[in-house]
Design an enzyme around this catalytic site. Structure first.
Site, PDB file in Angstrom:
ATOM      1  N   GLU A   1       0.890  -1.172   0.110  1.00 33.73           N
ATOM      2  CA  GLU A   1      -0.149   0.057   0.047  1.00 33.73           C
ATOM      3  C   GLU A   1       0.896   1.144   0.037  1.00 33.73           C
ATOM      4  O   GLU A   1       2.073   1.223   0.462  1.00 33.73           O
ATOM      5  CB  GLU A   1      -0.973   0.010   1.333  1.00 33.73           C
TER       6      GLU A   1
ATOM      7  N   LYS B   1       2.296   4.714   1.614  1.00 32.37           N
ATOM      8  CA  LYS B   1       2.300   5.054   2.944  1.00 32.37           C
ATOM      9  C   LYS B   1       1.808   6.527   2.838  1.00 32.37           C
ATOM     10  O   LYS B   1       2.565   7.487   2.206  1.00 32.37           O
ATOM     11  CB  LYS B   1       3.547   4.957   3.438  1.00 32.37           C
TER      12      LYS B   1
ATOM     13  N   ASP C   1       1.191  10.484   3.813  1.00 38.24           N
ATOM     14  CA  ASP C   1       1.964  11.288   4.656  1.00 38.24           C
ATOM     15  C   ASP C   1       1.132  12.269   5.120  1.00 38.24           C
ATOM     16  O   ASP C   1       0.738  13.466   4.678  1.00 38.24           O
ATOM     17  CB  ASP C   1       3.303  11.788   3.900  1.00 38.24           C
TER      18      ASP C   1
ATOM     19  N   TYR D   1      -6.894   2.478   6.265  1.00 40.41           N
ATOM     20  CA  TYR D   1      -5.882   1.402   5.714  1.00 40.41           C
ATOM     21  C   TYR D   1      -5.881   0.314   6.973  1.00 40.41           C
ATOM     22  O   TYR D   1      -4.905  -0.950   6.654  1.00 40.41           O
ATOM     23  CB  TYR D   1      -4.620   1.847   5.640  1.00 40.41           C
TER      24      TYR D   1
ATOM     25  N   LYS E   1      10.400   3.765   3.377  1.00 37.21           N
ATOM     26  CA  LYS E   1      10.247   5.099   3.057  1.00 37.21           C
ATOM     27  C   LYS E   1      11.431   5.384   2.064  1.00 37.21           C
ATOM     28  O   LYS E   1      12.419   5.053   1.898  1.00 37.21           O
ATOM     29  CB  LYS E   1      10.678   5.845   4.318  1.00 37.21           C
TER      30      LYS E   1
ATOM     31  N   CYS F   1      15.433  47.023   9.572  1.00 34.95           N
ATOM     32  CA  CYS F   1      14.855  46.897   8.155  1.00 34.95           C
ATOM     33  C   CYS F   1      15.604  47.147   6.962  1.00 34.95           C
ATOM     34  O   CYS F   1      16.099  48.170   6.891  1.00 34.95           O
ATOM     35  CB  CYS F   1      13.257  47.514   8.230  1.00 34.95           C
TER      36      CYS F   1
ATOM     37  N   CYS G   1      13.758  50.197   5.212  1.00 38.32           N
ATOM     38  CA  CYS G   1      13.571  51.583   5.584  1.00 38.32           C
ATOM     39  C   CYS G   1      14.385  51.786   6.896  1.00 38.32           C
ATOM     40  O   CYS G   1      14.302  52.962   7.720  1.00 38.32           O
ATOM     41  CB  CYS G   1      11.927  51.883   6.197  1.00 38.32           C
TER      42      CYS G   1
ATOM     43  N   CYS H   1       9.214  44.523  11.130  1.00 35.65           N
ATOM     44  CA  CYS H   1       9.462  45.804  10.805  1.00 35.65           C
ATOM     45  C   CYS H   1       8.164  46.671  11.120  1.00 35.65           C
ATOM     46  O   CYS H   1       7.122  46.638  10.758  1.00 35.65           O
ATOM     47  CB  CYS H   1       9.681  46.503   9.423  1.00 35.65           C
TER      48      CYS H   1
ATOM     49  N   CYS I   1       7.437  52.334   5.595  1.00 37.39           N
ATOM     50  CA  CYS I   1       8.182  51.293   5.122  1.00 37.39           C
ATOM     51  C   CYS I   1       7.685  50.944   3.440  1.00 37.39           C
ATOM     52  O   CYS I   1       6.347  50.299   3.576  1.00 37.39           O
ATOM     53  CB  CYS I   1       8.301  50.269   5.828  1.00 37.39           C
TER      54      CYS I   1
HETATM   55  S1  IVH Z   1      -0.728   0.697   8.837  1.00 39.67           S
HETATM   56  C1  IVH Z   1      -0.704  -1.440  13.105  1.00 39.67           C
HETATM   57  N1  IVH Z   1      -0.823   1.638   6.525  1.00 39.67           N
HETATM   58  O1  IVH Z   1       2.482   5.538   8.838  1.00 39.67           O
HETATM   59  C2  IVH Z   1      -0.298  -0.857  11.759  1.00 39.67           C
HETATM   60  N2  IVH Z   1       0.148   2.935   8.340  1.00 39.67           N
HETATM   61  O2  IVH Z   1       5.097   5.360  10.098  1.00 39.67           O
HETATM   62  C3  IVH Z   1      -1.154   0.306  11.486  1.00 39.67           C
HETATM   63  N3  IVH Z   1       0.442   5.103   7.446  1.00 39.67           N
HETATM   64  O3  IVH Z   1       1.176   4.767  12.027  1.00 39.67           O
HETATM   65  C4  IVH Z   1      -0.631   1.238  10.361  1.00 39.67           C
HETATM   66  N4  IVH Z   1      -0.139   4.965   5.436  1.00 39.67           N
HETATM   67  O4  IVH Z   1      -0.047   6.742  10.628  1.00 39.67           O
HETATM   68  C5  IVH Z   1      -0.605   1.891   7.742  1.00 39.67           C
HETATM   69  N5  IVH Z   1      -1.068   2.296   4.169  1.00 39.67           N
HETATM   70  C6  IVH Z   1      -0.871   2.639   5.317  1.00 39.67           C
HETATM   71  C7  IVH Z   1      -0.135   3.787   6.041  1.00 39.67           C
HETATM   72  C8  IVH Z   1       0.115   3.839   7.288  1.00 39.67           C
HETATM   73  C9  IVH Z   1       0.422   5.829   6.328  1.00 39.67           C
HETATM   74  C10 IVH Z   1       0.905   5.888   8.643  1.00 39.67           C
HETATM   75  C11 IVH Z   1       0.429   5.467   9.926  1.00 39.67           C
HETATM   76  C12 IVH Z   1       1.421   4.831  10.896  1.00 39.67           C
HETATM   77  C13 IVH Z   1       2.598   5.507  10.142  1.00 39.67           C
HETATM   78  C14 IVH Z   1       3.878   4.562  10.526  1.00 39.67           C
END
Ligand code: IVH
Length: 679
Positions: A125, A127, A129, A237, A324, A418, A421, A436, A442
């Protein structure tokens, strides 16, 4: 900066290791507070992760020195003092993360040691942010929304969660589990982030560092109308419940989609580590085209039974890991630093860089935000710096390569006066920016204020934006009040200014005298009074004079107006120069009152109205607009301050009950329309 040095850690004496553990524990805890509570990170993620890794290794080597509040033992806490707290039914753990594919292979090897080779699925999946949330559904209804908090307890932000449009209040279908918690990430799109930050800068507020901080800051707001306006999105998720209705995480997430829950379409179930690596490689570039931020890939063992077998450590599940992506970075040289003065007098240091290509564009300049940031980076002229794009959009200086610092390099010092001015700068308590204070002496501040006044969202004076500088430099205007005294004879003297353009400009200025009151209030450029606040003030007071004579109590009694805004309004109207300009406007014939359109205007007389359910004749959005148009205020939740509840079909019984309990009048759609004269 806070350099990690694993080789050094090998060579450290016991005493040095003990000190380093203490130092890292304190630093990371401070970073956690800034990141999770203040939504204002001090260091880039990559730097943070390196420090945490170093602490982990040192604690493994010297467990006797590990401190009880070590960040390696708990997840960072976002708990604040503003919201009620509630316990998560199941703890909200974080994920172990890595930047290396070797670590990922190790993860896979550990899994196959327990589960045997490849006889199981992984889900891959994105991740996301953003800010993680935990939402509880009971009997198909959203009953609670919490932040992660410290993993055990979260802040109750149910009302705000309900403002996130993709999150359903009621689930579709009927085969959902009677009660479950579902976790997900709340995000702000790049487009909304840019818009919000532009607004914040215009209103004299500190912009958010990136979309993630904007999302978590928004979730913590006390004003849920503002949350709604910011159009957050969400992807779920992970389910937490007693008995899973199927053994596959992937299948359950597909079910969640059917129930109307927002689940990413970019999820794949695969077998074997090679397929996982393919997914990672595939998304490394593709993710940059998404309208929101992702910072990696999450890999999960798909079967709940197998997840159970693998279990958890104190902080992480053993059945999942986050890979990451390293933020794309570039090295370049710091040539010089400019100090820019904004409309509000805020000083922003900007780094001039040797041009460098980064994620699709050439970067020449990057904001350094404020003095703290310069100090944190320990920036010197001529330094080789590392630039990165926040949210793939804004270039930022995230580090310095100290080894490449030229001999005798001078540190970058923040200015005291500044640059425009020469006035001595001030720094207000609790604020990161220098200002300022010479507001009307200014040049960039004066120009900025006039430009703001004529801008599209304020008085909308066509053709003026391009001409302001010329008018100011030729001495025709010193403030925006002077615009109304311009003469055609003067204008035609300006370079490139013909009869026709002079006439057009004067007509547009004349027309602006009849603008809505909120445009005038917004155009005055009162710090923290953006368009939304200006609308609220215009509606509440109905005239500029009433607003000008309002005291702090009257102002803070209005929903959405806090102390900071009230103080700023009072300060504005106590400045002689501002009063002088307002008098110029008044004498020129500026309309300073809210016009009551016949039949529209103030029929609802500021009444606070909650709507619930679906309606026959109008959509929910149209009903909301009607409320505003007829002088009411649409609020999202019922409280003792609510005047009416307009009920449609399928209205939530809890809303009805609450309204009845508080003695709030419930109107049908027809009754409401009759009230405003549309039936
Ligand atoms: S699963 C017990 N799936 O990333 C597991 N987390 O760095 C629950 N996050 O705490 C998390 N995308 O806040 C999961 N596809 C994804 C995610 C995800 C972002 C976040 C989440 C987690 C953090 C970990």
């Amino acid at each position: 900066m806070y350099k990690t040095n694993q080789a050094k850690s090998q060579a450290m004496t016991e005493q040095q290791s003990k000190e380093r553990i203490k130092f890292l524990t304190e630093k990371i805890n401070e970073f956690n507070y800034k990141y999770y509570v203040e939504a204002n990170p001090l260091v880039p993620d990559y730097e943070y992760d390196k420090l945490l890794e170093e602490l982990k290794q040192l604690e493994q080597q010297y467990p006797q020195f590990a401190l009880p509040d070590s960040p390696t033992k708990k997840v960072g806490s976002d708990l604040d003092t503003k919201h009620p707290k509630a316990k998560h039914k199941y703890p909200m753990l974080s994920l172990d993360n890595t930047y290396s594919k070797e670590d990922l292979s190790d993860f896979h090897n550990r899994i196959i040691k327990t589960l045997g080779p490849n006889d199981f699925f992984y889900t891959c999946e994105l991740k996301f942010d953003g800010a993680s949330v935990n939402v509880t559904y009971k009997n198909g209804k959203l009953i609670r929304g919490l932040t992660r908090g410290d993993g055990e307890t979260g802040d109750d932000i149910t009302e705000n969660i309900k403002q996130i449009k993709p999150i359903p209040h009621i689930l579709k279908g009927n085969d959902w589990p009677a009660e479950f918690e579902i976790r997900g990430e709340v995000l702000m799109t790049h487009e909304m982030f840019k818009k919000l930050n532009a607004e914040r800068e215009e209103n004299g507020e500190e912009p958010f560092a990136n979309p993630r901080n904007a999302a978590s800051g928004t979730l913590k707001l006390l004003d849920s109308n503002e949350v709604e306006r910011r159009n957050l999105i969400c992807f779920f998720y992970y389910f937490a419940m007693d008995d899973y209705p199927t053994d596959s995480h992937y299948e359950l997430m597909q079910k969640a989609k059917e129930w109307g829950l927002p689940v990413s379409e970019h999820m794949r179930r695969v077998r074997g580590i090679d397929a996982v690596m393919n997914f990672i490689n595939e998304w490394e570039e593709k993710r940059k085209k998404l309208p929101y931020d992702t910072d990696g890939i999450v890999i999960k063992v798909d079967s709940f039974a197998l997840q159970n077998e693998l279990g958890f450590t104190s902080k992480f599940p053993r059945w999942a890991v986050a890979f990451k992506y390293k933020a794309e970075q570039a090295k370049t040289k710091l040539l010089s630093v400019d100090f820019q003065v904004g409309r509000t007098g805020a000083i922003t240091p900007v780094a001039n860089l040797e041009p460098v290509f980064l994620s699709g564009t050439t970067v020449k300049r990057a904001s350094l935000h404020n003095e703290d940031q310069i100090k944190l980076l320990d920036l010197h002229y001529g330094d080789t710096v590392i630039v990165e794009k926040a949210g793939e959009i804004i270039p930022q200086v995230v580090g310095v390569v100290k080894e490449l610092r030229p001999k005798n390099a001078e540190p970058v010092k923040f200015i005291e006066y500044c640059p425009e001015c020469g006035t001595r700068l001030i720094k207000k308590e609790g604020e990161a920016k220098h200002y300022c204070p010479n507001e009307w002496g200014c040049p960039p501040q004066i120009l900025g204020k006039i430009e703001h006044f004529v801008s599209r969202k304020a008085m909308n004076i066509m053709g003026a934006e391009a001409t302001i500088k010329q008018l100011y430099e030729n001495g025709f205007i010193k403030d925006f009040g002077d615009l109304y005294y311009l003469k055609k004879e003067d204008l035609v003297k300006l370079e490139r200014f013909g009869e026709k353009s002079a006439e057009n400009l004067l007509n547009s200025i004349e027309k602006s005298k009849n603008s809505d009151l909120y445009r005038l209030i917004y155009g005055l450029g009162i710090r923290y009074v953006g368009e939304t606040v200006a609308k609220t003030l215009a509606k509440h007071f109905g005239s500029l004079d009433k607003l000008m004579s309002a005291n702090k109590e009257e102002l803070t009694a209005i929903d959405e107006i806090g102390e900071k805004i009230a103080d700023s309004i009072i300060e504005y109207f106590s400045e002689e120069k501002n009063l002088e300009i307002i008098e110029k406007l008044r004498k020129a014939g500026m309309k300073m009152e809210e016009e009551q359109e016949s039949g529209v205007g103030n029929k609802l007389n500021g009444a606070k109205i909650v709507i619930s359910g679906v309606f026959d004749r109008y959509s929910r959005d149209e009903i909301k607009k009607l409320i505003e148009k007829y002088g009411g205020k649409n609020v999202s939740s019922i409280s003792s301050k609510t005047d009416y509840l307009v009920s449609g079909k399928n209205m939530g019984p809890s809303k009805k009950e609450k309204a009845q309990k508080l003695g709030i009048k419930i109107l049908s759609e027809e009754e409401f329309l009759q009230m405003i004269g549309l039936l």
